[in-house]
Design a protein around this motif. Structure first.
Motif, PDB file in Angstrom:
ATOM      1  N   ASP A  60       0.836  -1.192   0.000  1.00  0.00           N
ATOM      2  CA  ASP A  60       0.000   0.000   0.000  1.00  0.00           C
ATOM      3  C   ASP A  60       0.880   1.255   0.000  1.00  0.00           C
ATOM      4  OD1 ASP A  60      -1.984   1.902   0.398  1.00  0.00           O
ATOM      5  OD2 ASP A  60      -2.862   0.930   2.143  1.00  0.00           O
ATOM      6  N   ASP A 112      -9.492   3.768  -0.732  1.00  0.00           N
ATOM      7  CA  ASP A 112      -9.873   4.951  -1.509  1.00  0.00           C
ATOM      8  C   ASP A 112     -10.673   5.917  -0.635  1.00  0.00           C
ATOM      9  OD1 ASP A 112     -10.473   6.768  -3.464  1.00  0.00           O
ATOM     10  OD2 ASP A 112     -11.838   5.454  -4.581  1.00  0.00           O
ATOM     11  N   ASN A 113      -9.999   6.923  -0.101  1.00  0.00           N
ATOM     12  CA  ASN A 113     -10.637   7.926   0.742  1.00  0.00           C
ATOM     13  C   ASN A 113     -11.522   8.834  -0.115  1.00  0.00           C
ATOM     14  OD1 ASN A 113     -11.331   9.900   2.593  1.00  0.00           O
ATOM     15  ND2 ASN A 113      -9.280  10.790   2.694  1.00  0.00           N
ATOM     16  N   LYS A 114     -12.828   8.794   0.107  1.00  0.00           N
ATOM     17  CA  LYS A 114     -13.783   9.556  -0.693  1.00  0.00           C
ATOM     18  C   LYS A 114     -14.120  10.913  -0.086  1.00  0.00           C
ATOM     19  CE  LYS A 114     -14.617   6.484  -3.962  1.00  0.00           C
ATOM     20  NZ  LYS A 114     -14.225   6.771  -5.370  1.00  0.00           N
ATOM     21  N   GLN A 148      -2.017   6.466  -0.544  1.00  0.00           N
ATOM     22  CA  GLN A 148      -2.410   7.658  -1.288  1.00  0.00           C
ATOM     23  C   GLN A 148      -3.690   8.259  -0.713  1.00  0.00           C
ATOM     24  OE1 GLN A 148      -2.853   6.915  -5.460  1.00  0.00           O
ATOM     25  NE2 GLN A 148      -3.256   9.054  -6.000  1.00  0.00           N
ATOM     26  N   ASN A 149      -3.673   9.580  -0.487  1.00  0.00           N
ATOM     27  CA  ASN A 149      -4.813  10.333   0.030  1.00  0.00           C
ATOM     28  C   ASN A 149      -5.241   9.873   1.423  1.00  0.00           C
ATOM     29  OD1 ASN A 149      -6.685  12.401  -0.165  1.00  0.00           O
ATOM     30  ND2 ASN A 149      -8.274  11.089  -1.041  1.00  0.00           N
ATOM     31  N   ARG A 150      -4.280   9.286   2.174  1.00  0.00           N
ATOM     32  CA  ARG A 150      -4.550   8.856   3.557  1.00  0.00           C
ATOM     33  C   ARG A 150      -3.338   9.240   4.401  1.00  0.00           C
ATOM     34  NH1 ARG A 150      -4.624   3.119   2.425  1.00  0.00           N
ATOM     35  NH2 ARG A 150      -4.059   3.767   0.324  1.00  0.00           N
ATOM     36  N   TYR A 199     -15.101   6.203   3.731  1.00  0.00           N
ATOM     37  CA  TYR A 199     -14.987   4.985   2.930  1.00  0.00           C
ATOM     38  C   TYR A 199     -16.353   4.395   2.620  1.00  0.00           C
ATOM     39  CZ  TYR A 199     -10.104   5.393   4.116  1.00  0.00           C
ATOM     40  OH  TYR A 199      -8.832   5.886   4.259  1.00  0.00           O
ATOM     41  N   ASP A 244     -15.410  -0.563  -1.510  1.00  0.00           N
ATOM     42  CA  ASP A 244     -13.991  -0.511  -1.120  1.00  0.00           C
ATOM     43  C   ASP A 244     -13.800  -1.158   0.264  1.00  0.00           C
ATOM     44  OD1 ASP A 244     -11.294   0.233  -0.863  1.00  0.00           O
ATOM     45  OD2 ASP A 244     -11.815   2.234  -0.098  1.00  0.00           O
ATOM     46  N   LYS A 276     -14.706  14.333  -2.101  1.00  0.00           N
ATOM     47  CA  LYS A 276     -14.803  14.051  -3.528  1.00  0.00           C
ATOM     48  C   LYS A 276     -16.228  14.289  -4.036  1.00  0.00           C
ATOM     49  CE  LYS A 276     -10.886  10.912  -3.919  1.00  0.00           C
ATOM     50  NZ  LYS A 276     -10.393   9.610  -4.400  1.00  0.00           N
TER      51      LYS A 276
END
Length: 521
Positions: free
Chosen positions: A228, A478-480, A231-233, A468, A473, A483
């Motif tokens: 991992d 994938d942190n939403k 990304q974006n976390r 999430y 997911d 968004k």
């Protein structure tokens, strides 16, 4: 004689029960149930065959599930050792029972607990094994506890008389031996509540000599997100709990480099000659082979992963075996039919997911815990429950089973109504709060989980939000949050988070939200 029969029949009639039920109630089922709670340490549900794991077999934990219920959605309120035990004992969140972290908290034993309630009602109570609450147990007729984390070999115990006593042997076996010693001597005129606190499978995953090498021929697959990139976390990116960077060759994996360094390690220095000989006979050839390989980069990281898995699962083998000994004891002494048995871990654990070991996070592998319960005559064998339950619910469930009034300040809820009535949906939202801001660099955070979504607020070390969609997911990659398309969902979850914070009266979390109203936009 006729008069006696008439009076007996009248008594049955007045009870509202048919004659056969009265006879049954006058036997085993009429007694208040005994209670055995087995709490392990850092035992991942991913490694338990009752939960579908292919990594190893856990026949004795599986037996509890087969003869009772497996909770598929059991969670903790604060994923770390001491705080979890305080929650189990009190039925209250960390901010209410006062034990928030392992760094500075000391459990206030003067507060109420399920043990005190049961003892007051005539139960004989005991806690044997890991305690980890930095104070002496209260509410127990007997206790015998490991100091702090305890040791795998020849463990010391703090005894009720104030002494410290060392026991020869492997810790899981010793805890079970002492458990059976207490059961042999208990007051058989009273129902009992016994908590068995196992050290396994806590770091440093040192197996019993009987189990060394058990998984050496297995090549474990890497989790899909082992590499991992976070990304974006941001909180995940700054942690210090990776197999690659954090796991130590000597302390964790027993590759010390010299006999002198090994002898200075406290886990090894306390071993007797026979134990040390068996341990060295196993690990020394592995170390020689490792040195010859001269691994670097991903090859080294993946070698560490394989060693971690083999030691962890071997340690879990002894845990499961001793759970089997507890079940066998109950069988052999005619106690099984009137004894509730609950098995759970103090939290979940990472088996390489996200590249990690350890716990702490609200992410699923850490937040979720294994929990199985056997309650003959009440819980149907082979039950599988998908309702949300928490370690918070252990105390009220026990009190409910003992037919005692659940104190109003208990924040958990009994699991029994949902098990008896499928229409009872129980809780629909889980609330979580992790406080510690030290070891492993995991940022404090709180949040909620619904059936589909998870909203998280990080603070102190990292300030920010994550969202999430667990349906799309499930591995939380994938942190939403923020968004496009998630505005309405975010607003609804934010309202629910506020609702849960107010419900559980978490004033610290409420203040953080009030101070940062703008950053949720």
């Amino acid at each position: 004689m006729k008069l006696k029969k008439i009076l007996l029949l009248l008594a049955f009639a007045n009870s509202g029960m048919p004659l056969f039920a009265q006879k049954h109630q006058s036997g085993t089922a009429a007694k208040r149930p005994n209670i055995v709670i087995i709490v392990s340490d850092d035992h991942a549900y991913q490694t338990i065959s009752a939960y579908g794991s292919k990594l190893m077999q856990t026949p004795n934990i599986d037996r509890i599930a087969k003869e009772g219920v497996r909770f598929n959605k059991a969670y903790v309120t604060n994923s770390i050792c001491g705080p979890s035990r305080a929650v189990i004992l009190t039925g209250k969140y960390s901010h209410k029972n006062g034990f928030k972290d392992n760094e500075s908290s000391i459990f206030n034993g003067d507060q109420d607990s399920f043990a005190k309630q049961l003892k007051k009602a005539g139960y004989q109570t005991a806690w044997i094994g890991k305690w980890h609450l930095e104070s002496k147990p209260q509410g127990f007729d007997y206790w015998q506890i490991l100091p702090n984390q305890g040791q795998y070999y020849n463990p010391d115990f703090d005894m009720m008389d104030g002494s410290k006593k060392r026991f020869e042997g492997y810790v899981s076996n010793v805890i079970e031996d002492e458990t059976e010693n207490w059961l042999d001597k208990r007051d058989e005129s009273k129902p009992f509540c016994l908590v068995i606190g196992h050290k396994a499978t806590h770091r440093v995953w040192l197996p019993d000599t009987t189990d060394l090498g058990r998984f050496d021929k297995v090549n474990f697959p890497l989790p899909a997100n082992f590499y991992d990139t976070y990304q974006n976390r941001k909180a995940a990116a700054i942690q210090d709990m990776s197999i690659e960077k954090t796991m130590q060759m000597g302390y964790d994996l027993k590759m010390f480099g010299s006999d002198d360094k090994e002898s200075k390690d406290g886990n090894f220095s306390r071993m007797n000659a026979a134990q040390r000989a068996k341990i060295d006979a196993y690990y020394k050839p592995i170390e020689k082979e490792f040195n010859d390989l001269k691994l670097q980069g991903k090859a080294l990281t993946e070698w560490k992963f394989q060693r971690y898995m083999r030691d962890y699962l071997s340690t879990a083998t002894s845990l499961d075996r001793n759970i089997g000994r507890t079940l066998d004891y109950l069988d052999q002494h005619g106690l099984s039919q009137n004894t509730i048995v609950i098995y759970l871990s103090d939290q979940g654990f990472y088996m390489g997911e996200h590249g990690w070991f350890d716990k702490r996070w609200i992410y699923e592998e850490s937040f979720r815990t294994p929990m199985v319960m056997r309650y003959p005559g009440v819980v149907k064998a082979g039950t599988v429950s998908d309702r949300f339950v928490m370690n918070l619910d252990i105390a009220p469930t026990i009190l409910d089973a003992a037919k005692l009034t659940i104190p109003k300040d208990i924040q958990g809820m009994s699991m029994l109504p949902a098990l008896k009535n499928k229409a009872d949906k129980g809780r629909q939202v889980l609330y979580y709060h992790y406080y510690e801001n030290g070891e492993h660099s995991v940022s404090p955070h709180f949040g909620i989980r619904t059936k589909r979504y998870k909203l998280i607020r990080f603070y102190k070390r990292v300030s920010g939000w994550e969202l999430y969609d667990l349906q799309k997911d499930p591995h939380e990659m994938d942190n939403k949050y923020g968004k496009k398309g998630y505005e309405t969902i975010t607003a609804d979850l934010y309202k629910e988070l506020n609702k849960q914070i107010n419900k559980y009266e978490d004033m610290e979390a409420l203040q953080i939200l009030k101070e940062n109203q703008g950053d949720k936009k």
